[in-house]
Design a protein around this motif. Structure first.
Motif, PDB file in Angstrom:
ATOM      1  N   GLN A 118      -9.966  -3.846   1.281  1.00 59.86           N
ATOM      2  CA  GLN A 118     -11.006  -3.577   2.277  1.00 59.86           C
ATOM      3  C   GLN A 118     -11.858  -4.822   2.525  1.00 59.86           C
ATOM      4  O   GLN A 118     -12.151  -5.173   3.676  1.00 59.86           O
ATOM      5  N   GLN A 119     -12.234  -5.535   1.430  1.00 56.85           N
ATOM      6  CA  GLN A 119     -13.080  -6.726   1.598  1.00 56.85           C
ATOM      7  C   GLN A 119     -12.303  -7.850   2.278  1.00 56.85           C
ATOM      8  O   GLN A 119     -12.856  -8.582   3.096  1.00 56.85           O
ATOM      9  N   LEU A 120     -10.999  -7.999   1.966  1.00 56.82           N
ATOM     10  CA  LEU A 120     -10.193  -9.018   2.624  1.00 56.82           C
ATOM     11  C   LEU A 120     -10.055  -8.725   4.120  1.00 56.82           C
ATOM     12  O   LEU A 120     -10.064  -9.637   4.955  1.00 56.82           O
ATOM     13  N   LEU A 121      -9.925  -7.428   4.427  1.00 57.38           N
ATOM     14  CA  LEU A 121      -9.816  -7.043   5.833  1.00 57.38           C
ATOM     15  C   LEU A 121     -11.089  -7.410   6.591  1.00 57.38           C
ATOM     16  O   LEU A 121     -11.040  -7.847   7.749  1.00 57.38           O
ATOM     17  N   GLU A 122     -12.232  -7.243   5.917  1.00 58.97           N
ATOM     18  CA  GLU A 122     -13.502  -7.620   6.542  1.00 58.97           C
ATOM     19  C   GLU A 122     -13.577  -9.122   6.782  1.00 58.97           C
ATOM     20  O   GLU A 122     -14.236  -9.587   7.726  1.00 58.97           O
ATOM     21  N   LEU A 123     -12.896  -9.894   5.916  1.00 59.79           N
ATOM     22  CA  LEU A 123     -12.856 -11.349   6.092  1.00 59.79           C
ATOM     23  C   LEU A 123     -11.830 -11.759   7.146  1.00 59.79           C
ATOM     24  O   LEU A 123     -11.739 -12.941   7.506  1.00 59.79           O
ATOM     25  N   GLY A 124     -11.016 -10.788   7.593  1.00 56.17           N
ATOM     26  CA  GLY A 124      -9.992 -11.099   8.592  1.00 56.17           C
ATOM     27  C   GLY A 124      -8.647 -11.417   7.991  1.00 56.17           C
ATOM     28  O   GLY A 124      -7.797 -12.029   8.646  1.00 56.17           O
ATOM     29  N   VAL A 125      -8.425 -11.023   6.750  1.00 52.15           N
ATOM     30  CA  VAL A 125      -7.158 -11.283   6.066  1.00 52.15           C
ATOM     31  C   VAL A 125      -6.470  -9.954   5.811  1.00 52.15           C
ATOM     32  O   VAL A 125      -7.002  -9.088   5.112  1.00 52.15           O
ATOM     33  N   LEU A 126      -5.260  -9.784   6.402  1.00 46.22           N
ATOM     34  CA  LEU A 126      -4.471  -8.576   6.179  1.00 46.22           C
ATOM     35  C   LEU A 126      -3.480  -8.859   5.052  1.00 46.22           C
ATOM     36  O   LEU A 126      -2.677  -9.796   5.140  1.00 46.22           O
ATOM     37  N   ALA A 127      -3.522  -8.049   3.981  1.00 44.84           N
ATOM     38  CA  ALA A 127      -2.678  -8.300   2.803  1.00 44.84           C
ATOM     39  C   ALA A 127      -2.038  -7.003   2.327  1.00 44.84           C
ATOM     40  O   ALA A 127      -2.559  -5.910   2.561  1.00 44.84           O
ATOM     41  N   THR A 128      -0.896  -7.137   1.686  1.00 48.42           N
ATOM     42  CA  THR A 128      -0.210  -6.029   1.015  1.00 48.42           C
ATOM     43  C   THR A 128      -0.081  -6.408  -0.455  1.00 48.42           C
ATOM     44  O   THR A 128       0.237  -7.561  -0.785  1.00 48.42           O
ATOM     45  N   ILE A 129      -0.304  -5.449  -1.358  1.00 47.10           N
ATOM     46  CA  ILE A 129      -0.307  -5.745  -2.796  1.00 47.10           C
ATOM     47  C   ILE A 129       0.854  -5.008  -3.457  1.00 47.10           C
ATOM     48  O   ILE A 129       0.999  -3.789  -3.309  1.00 47.10           O
TER      49      ILE A 129
END
Length: 752
Positions: free
Chosen positions: A471-482
């Protein structure tokens, strides 16, 4: 010198001189004291041990020879040709038997036998009256003619006496009463041992100038042997009191005739005899005297070198400071000596410190990244070795379980704009304090890898933390999969956990981008249950036992199964990882040279990059072929070297009487059956055949070069049954030993 005198007024000069003096002369003093307190005493103990060992050689030979005399006494007592009847009626047989028995024991000079009350004396060379033969031996106060008669006719037990002949030759007379029913002795046997012959059996030299001498005493402290006869005065006045005072091993120093002698004593529990070694003190302590002189010379030289070092130290350290001070006088506003002048100048070095700090930060980053790469490659067998390697850069794990998480960044350009450190910080602040985490930059793979150490009960907290991180990465504009792996407590399997996290990422299209995919969720839709784990376990067992052929069979069974059943790429990667781990663990058993054969395929990132099953199988085959080639060579070299050592041992000891194949097996720590098997495999002949061939060759040499009888020859080639040996000799040469000797003698005459 003038400059040095003026400098003496300087505080810095005095401190420098004091420091150099302590740094140079204190180690020299410690060296001197160490040599005298430790090395000197060590050598003194070594000298004592060396002399005791030499004396033990004498004791062992004496004890063995006394034991052999007891055995020979029983032979005489039980011999049919030595009875009272034979003594009276067949004296020739008695003389012949005595002649044969005399040759059975190396130091024997003669054997006397007499019937008590008779005036005849039988020896190995004939029959004599007492008055004809005894004066050749008895010519000293050690044993008078009357004493000899008394011991010959009335002794009830064994007596040993030293005899010195007219030509100052020393003998030992060993009296033993004999009787058919072991009571009321009717015969007496006397063994005559030449001290010179006995001395030749010892493996050390005896100087004739009394610098070294060995004495042997019986239970009553009667002198039996003296390798240098003129020491009798020393015996009566000095040695005998020492033997009465000491019951076991001892050393002492005595003064006699203006000389100092070093005495070593030893007592035998088997015979009760005392053995004494006398050495001139100058010879005994020669090495210590040399060490003392050497230490004095070296210490003096070190003092000279120390003085030179101090002068050079002042020239290259102190005087350059004086030169610098002369150029920095402008800074010296508060103090007027060298230290005050330089104090302000040091401030100019602050910028260098900043530059060094920046350089150190970059170096630590490189060390950190390199260390994490080793962790990913499963290079550490246990937590202790992992922490030991990471301690210098501040990476220490204290929890019991490991877990891997791979964050796949969908838009790498966006990440570069935001900054790697910002993203890592966003991940780190959301991971609970109870979980230890390190980050590995794999942005060339669009991944940030998290190496996590935690307790098993914290796993659910970790998954919740990853939800907050996404969620925090998405707010920074980074889309990630873990992708999250399983948990394991073995550092050696961290690489497999990394592959699990990568395999979980492969299913992001199924679970949707921007989600958390746990390996436990997708493991049930990967390959079904297979026999591969059992195959791997069998393969690992064969490798650890160095059974190369069986390991190869197990390996190709796995490869055939993978190709036949069309296993997934990740299954092949796991197999490759496990095989490499088996080879790594093998380095503990073998030597580090084998690692040079594995110069390809150890980097887990290389394994991860393969895209087809066939390519990965080819990699496994390359790695396996290299290690199997090494193991085959290593195993053959070990076996060849072992056989060479066994054959060398047989060549050196095979002709000794006590040599046996069982003792040979014990020497090389293996069973007799296994020893026979590997010897036959490598040489093509059995152990017994090899040893017998060695004995036959030695017997052929003795038959040609000596006039010894066969009975004497077999005594010189070890423990041999004469009948079986004669049969084997004839089978090997085509003739009996006697015929072989005659044929060789006739051949020599024909050649002449």
């Amino acid at each position: 010198m003038k400059s040095l005198f003026l400098s003496a007024k300087s505080t810095l000069f005095r401190r420098t001189m004091l420091l150099y003096s302590f740094a140079v002369f204190i180690p020299i003093l410690v060296f001197f004291l160490f040599c005298y307190s430790t090395v000197y005493h060590s050598f003194e103990k070594e000298i004592y041990t060396s002399n005791i060992n030499k004396l033990n050689t004498v004791k062992n030979v004496y004890d063995v020879k006394i034991s052999e005399l007891n055995t020979l006494t029983r032979k005489v007592d039980s011999s049919p040709s030595m009875t009272l009847f034979q003594i009276k009626n067949n004296p020739a047989d008695v003389v012949s038997t005595l002649s044969f028995l005399t040759r059975l024991l190396d130091p024997l000079s003669d054997i006397f036998l007499c019937e008590r009350g008779s005036d005849k004396l039988f020896s190995s060379s004939g029959t004599f009256f007492f008055s004809k033969i005894l004066p050749n031996y008895i010519d000293s106060s050690d044993l008078s003619m009357d004493d000899f008669y008394e011991l010959l006719n009335h002794s009830e037990s064994v007596h040993v006496r030293q005899v010195i002949s007219q030509n100052n030759h020393s003998y030992i007379f060993y009296f033993s009463p004999l009787s058919p029913n072991f009571s009321n002795p009717s015969r007496t046997v006397v063994f005559v041992i030449d001290n010179e012959n006995l001395k030749k059996l010892f493996n050390f030299s005896v100087e004739e100038d009394v610098n070294e001498n060995v004495l042997v005493f019986d239970n009553d402290l009667q002198l039996l042997s003296s390798f240098v006869p003129d020491s009798k005065g020393i015996v009566s006045s000095h040695i005998t009191p020492l033997l009465k005072q000491h019951k076991g091993d001892f050393s002492a120093t005595i003064d006699t005739d203006g000389r100092q002698l070093y005495i070593i004593g030893l007592h035998s529990n088997e015979t009760g005899y005392y053995y004494v070694k006398i050495t001139d003190m100058q010879d005994a302590m020669k090495s210590l005297i040399q060490i003392k002189d050497w230490v004095i010379v070296v210490t003096s030289l070190m003092f000279v070198i120390g003085a030179v070092i101090i002068m050079l130290g002042l020239r290259f350290n102190y005087f350059p400071i004086r030169k610098i001070v002369s150029q920095l006088n402008a800074y010296s506003t508060t103090r007027n000596d060298e230290l005050g002048t330089i104090e302000r100048a040091i401030g100019d070095l602050n910028q260098l410190q900043v530059d060094y700090h920046n350089f150190t930060e970059h170096s630590e980053d490189a060390l950190y990244e390199n260390f994490l790469l080793y962790v990913l490659n499963s290079s550490f067998n246990n937590l202790q070795s992992l922490n030991s390697a990471g301690k210098s850069i501040g990476v220490v794990y204290t929890k019991s379980e490991f877990c891997m998480a791979s964050l796949y960044i969908e838009d790498i350009d966006n990440l570069n704009e935001i900054g790697y450190s910002v993203v890592v910080n966003a991940i780190a602040v959301n991971i609970p304090k109870s979980i230890e985490c390190q980050f590995k930059n794999l942005l060339f793979n669009q991944q940030i890898v998290c190496i996590l150490c935690l307790e098993r009960e914290d796993y659910s907290d970790l998954i919740q933390a990853f939800e907050a991180i996404l969620q925090q990465l998405l707010e920074l504009g980074v889309l990630a999969t873990i992708g999250v792996s399983d948990m394991n407590d073995k550092p050696s399997l961290i690489g497999k956990l990394y592959m699990q996290s990568c395999e979980a990422l492969e299913y992001k299209m199924l679970y949707s981008i921007g989600s958390i995919i746990e390996y436990s969720q997708i493991s049930n839709i990967t390959d079904a249950e297979t026999p591969l784990p059992e195959m791997l376990e069998a393969f690992g067992k064969h490798i650890s036992e160095l059974k190369i052929e069986k390991a190869q069979t197990s390996f190709y069974e796995m490869m055939d199964y993978i190709q036949t059943n069309k296993c997934t790429l990740y299954t092949c990667r796991y197999i490759c990882f496990d095989i490499i781990q088996y080879f790594k663990r093998l380095s503990v058993v073998l030597d580090t040279a084998y690692s040079n054969t594995l110069d390809y395929g150890f980097d887990i990132l290389e394994i991860e990059h393969f895209q087809t099953v066939d390519d990965l199988i080819e990699l496994i085959e390359q790695v396996f072929q290299k290690i199997t080639d090494f193991l085959n060579t290593h195993k053959k070299q070990q076996s060849d070297q072992l056989i060479e050592e066994i054959m060398q041992y047989i060549n050196e000891n095979g002709l000794k009487y006590e040599f046996q194949i069982s003792s040979l097996a014990e020497q090389f720590s293996m069973s007799v059956q296994y020893l026979r098997s590997i010897f036959k495999t490598h040489t093509g002949q059995t152990l017994s055949e090899y040893v017998n061939a060695l004995k036959i060759e030695k017997a052929k040499e003795l038959l040609i070069t000596t006039n010894d009888s066969l009975a004497v020859i077999v005594q010189k080639i070890g423990k041999v049954d004469v009948t079986n040996f004669t049969r084997a000799f004839k089978k090997e040469t085509g003739s009996t030993p006697g015929a072989y000797r005659v044929a060789h003698q006739e051949r020599n005459k024909a050649d002449e």
